[in-house]
Motif scaffolding. Sequence first.
Motif, mmCIF file in Angstrom:
data_model
loop_
_atom_site.group_PDB
_atom_site.id
_atom_site.type_symbol
_atom_site.label_atom_id
_atom_site.label_comp_id
_atom_site.label_asym_id
_atom_site.label_seq_id
_atom_site.Cartn_x
_atom_site.Cartn_y
_atom_site.Cartn_z
ATOM 1 N N GLY A 229 -5.362 -0.399 0.088
ATOM 2 C CA GLY A 229 -5.761 -1.491 0.960
ATOM 3 C C GLY A 229 -6.331 -0.982 2.270
ATOM 4 N N ASP A 230 -6.238 -1.776 3.311
ATOM 5 C CA ASP A 230 -6.816 -1.410 4.610
ATOM 6 C C ASP A 230 -5.902 -0.500 5.425
ATOM 7 N N GLN A 231 -4.647 -0.323 5.013
ATOM 8 C CA GLN A 231 -3.714 0.554 5.710
ATOM 9 C C GLN A 231 -3.375 1.717 4.762
ATOM 10 N N VAL A 232 -3.946 2.876 5.031
ATOM 11 C CA VAL A 232 -3.824 4.015 4.121
ATOM 12 C C VAL A 232 -2.845 5.015 4.698
ATOM 13 N N ARG A 233 -1.847 5.399 3.895
ATOM 14 C CA ARG A 233 -0.886 6.422 4.311
ATOM 15 C C ARG A 233 -1.175 7.735 3.592
ATOM 16 N N ASP A 234 -0.837 8.834 4.261
ATOM 17 C CA ASP A 234 -1.122 10.155 3.696
ATOM 18 C C ASP A 234 -0.397 10.382 2.377
ATOM 19 N N GLU A 235 0.867 9.942 2.289
ATOM 20 C CA GLU A 235 1.645 10.157 1.064
ATOM 21 C C GLU A 235 1.002 9.458 -0.129
ATOM 22 N N GLU A 236 0.441 8.276 0.109
ATOM 23 C CA GLU A 236 -0.203 7.542 -0.973
ATOM 24 C C GLU A 236 -1.472 8.249 -1.444
ATOM 25 N N VAL A 237 -2.211 8.843 -0.521
ATOM 26 C CA VAL A 237 -3.422 9.564 -0.900
ATOM 27 C C VAL A 237 -3.075 10.791 -1.733
ATOM 28 N N VAL A 238 -2.037 11.516 -1.309
ATOM 29 C CA VAL A 238 -1.610 12.692 -2.060
ATOM 30 C C VAL A 238 -1.181 12.300 -3.471
ATOM 31 N N SER A 239 -0.414 11.210 -3.565
ATOM 32 C CA SER A 239 0.072 10.748 -4.866
ATOM 33 C C SER A 239 -1.070 10.285 -5.756
ATOM 34 N N LEU A 240 -2.032 9.587 -5.191
ATOM 35 C CA LEU A 240 -3.121 9.032 -5.984
ATOM 36 C C LEU A 240 -4.080 10.119 -6.472
ATOM 37 N N LEU A 241 -4.482 11.006 -5.580
ATOM 38 C CA LEU A 241 -5.486 12.005 -5.927
ATOM 39 C C LEU A 241 -4.900 13.194 -6.676
ATOM 40 N N GLY A 242 -3.584 13.363 -6.618
ATOM 41 C CA GLY A 242 -2.967 14.486 -7.310
ATOM 42 C C GLY A 242 -3.307 15.834 -6.696
ATOM 43 N N VAL A 243 -3.727 15.843 -5.439
ATOM 44 C CA VAL A 243 -4.061 17.098 -4.772
ATOM 45 C C VAL A 243 -2.778 17.763 -4.284
ATOM 46 N N VAL A 244 -2.854 19.062 -4.102
ATOM 47 C CA VAL A 244 -1.705 19.825 -3.634
ATOM 48 C C VAL A 244 -1.572 19.635 -2.132
#
Length: 582
Positions: A229-244
Motif C-alpha cells: 500500500g502507501d505505507q511501505v516498511r522495510d521488513e515487508e520489502v525484504v519478505s516480498l522480494l526475498g532479498v538477503v
Amino acid sequence: MSYLVLARKWRPQTFSDLTGQEHVSQTLQNAIDSGRIAHAFLFTGARGVGKTSSARILAKALTCEQGMSPEPCNVCPACTEITAGTAVDVLEIDGASNTGVDDIRELRENVKYLPSRLRYKIFIIDEVHMLSTNAFNALLKTLEEPPPHVKFIFATTEPHKVPITILSRCQRFDFRRIPLGKVVGRLRHIVDQEGIAISDASLTMVARKGDGSMRDSLSVLDQVLAFCGDQVRDEEVVSLLGVVDRRLLLDATAAVFGRDTRTVLDIVARVDEFGYNMRQFCGELIDHLRNLLILKAVGDGTDLLDLSEAELATLRQQAESVPLDDLQRHLTVLLRADGELGHTSFPRLVLEMALVKMATLAPAVPVDQLLERLNKIEEGSGGGVADARAQWRATPPAPAGSPTPARAPERTAATPPPRPAERQAAPSAPAPRREEAKPVSEPRRTGDSWADFVALVKGAKPRLGSMLEQGSPLVVSADRLEIGFPEGAFALASLRDSDSQAALKELARQFFLAEPVLVMRPLAPDAAEAPPNLLEKKRVEKEQQQTVLKQAATSHPAVADALDVFGGTLAEVEPLERKESR
C-alpha cells in the motif's frame, strides 16, 4: 479507468527525463541544434534503459509542430499522437513479429510516399536483430540512400546479431546500465509525486532488484506497492522480494573477520530459517566482499561501486581492519563454494564449511616480512641454512633402539643353509653342496628367519606375504611353522585355504630346505601375549626413528631459530636422503 503501471505512467517524455543516459541525450540534442541529423540510428543496450523511449522522444523532437528543437513541447498534436502511439507517420514495428523479407518489402513500398501531416516519416524497428538475413539484405539499399523525408531508428539488446552491413549505415548509440544511485533518485521522485511513504533503504533494495534497468525497477516498485500500500516498511520489502538483508551480510563478514565460528554457523542457520536460497546468499556475500576488496585496494572506489552513500560509509568502516590479502583469500574460498553449490545436495553444509574455513584461516604474512625473518635466522645461525643442511647430510641421525645387528654373510643359490641335523655336526666338517634351482630369489639374510621368510613370500606371492605380516610368529623352525592370528581375522581364514596352504608349503620348503608343518592358530583376546607381528615392529621402529629425528632437528640451531622467529611447531621430519630421492 484501468490502472496504468508506473513504468508506463512515468515513461520519459523529454531528453531531460532520461536517467543515466546523458551521453546519448546530449549528442542527439546537439545534432538537432546543428542540423546534423543522420538518416538512421541504432540504439543498443540492456533491457529497460530507455532505448524505445529515446526513439519516441527523438521522433517528437524531429516532428514537433513548434519546430525542431532539442526538447519536444509534448502539447502539440504531433507530440501527443506520438506519445499515444497513434501517429500515422511514425511507425513502430516489432522486429520479432515482422522478420520476413515480405515485411521489409512492404516497408520499402511505404518509404516512397511522403508523410501525410508530419515533417518526417519515421520508422522505429524494435528488436531489429530478430530480422532474417534476407530481410536485412532487402533493407540495405533503402537504408543506405533513403528519401530525405524518411528516418530510421533501430533498437536492439543484441547488437552482435545485427549484420555489419547494417551497422555501417547507422549512427550507433550504446545505452548503459543505470547506476544504482540514479535509479534510487528517480524512484524517490516518483514515490514523492505519488504520495507514498517508503524509506531509502527499501528503494535501494528495489533498485538493486532492477539490476540497472529502470523499467524493471518500476515493475518491482509496482509489486511492492500492491503488497504494502502507501505505507511501505522495510521488513515487508525484504519478505516480498526475498532479498538477503544487508545486516546478515555485515554480521557474517564481521564474524569471519573476528574468527567467531559459532556466530558464523548461527548466521547460516538464520539464512536457512528465513528461507533464503543458499547460493543466492553466497553470491550476495561474494559481492559484499568484492566491494570491501575494492575499497581496500583503491581507497575511494565510489565510481567503481554501485552503492548508496550510507552503504559506502558502513563498508569503509568494516574494510579498515581487514588486510587486503585476507580479503582475496576469503573471496577464493567463497568462489569455490559457489561453484559447488550449483550441483550439491547439501547446500547448507557446503556454505557452513566455506564460512568456517574462512573464519579459521591463518593470518597471511607478507613476503617481505618472511624474507626479513629468514635473514635474521641466517645472521643468527652463523653459516646459515645451507651450512646446516650440509652438516645434517654429513651426519645423519641414527635410529633409536638397539645397535644395528651385523649382517650374516651373503650366500649364493648354490650354498643353501645347513639342515638341522647338519648344524649339530662339528664346525670343521664341510657341509655337502647341493645344486638346486630356485624359482624365486631369496632375500638377503638379516638374522631374523621369520622376517626373511615373509620377505621371500611377499616377493613371490604379495597377497600372502601381506597377510603373514599381520601374524605373530609363535614357532619358526625347519620342522614347524606356527603362526597366530586374532580370532575371526580375515587373514587367518584366507591362509587356511587349500591353495594358500599349498603355496606356503612350497615356499617354506625352498626357504628352510625342509618341509615344516604349517599351523595357523587363532589367538584368543585373553591369551598370553604373543610376539609382535612385523607390522607392529615396523610401526615401533618408525616411531622411534621419528622421535630421534625430531630430537636432532629441534636441537639444531637453525631449526630452533626458525621455530622461535615464526612461532611454529615441528610437525614432521624426514631424512635428507629420502627427501632428495623424490
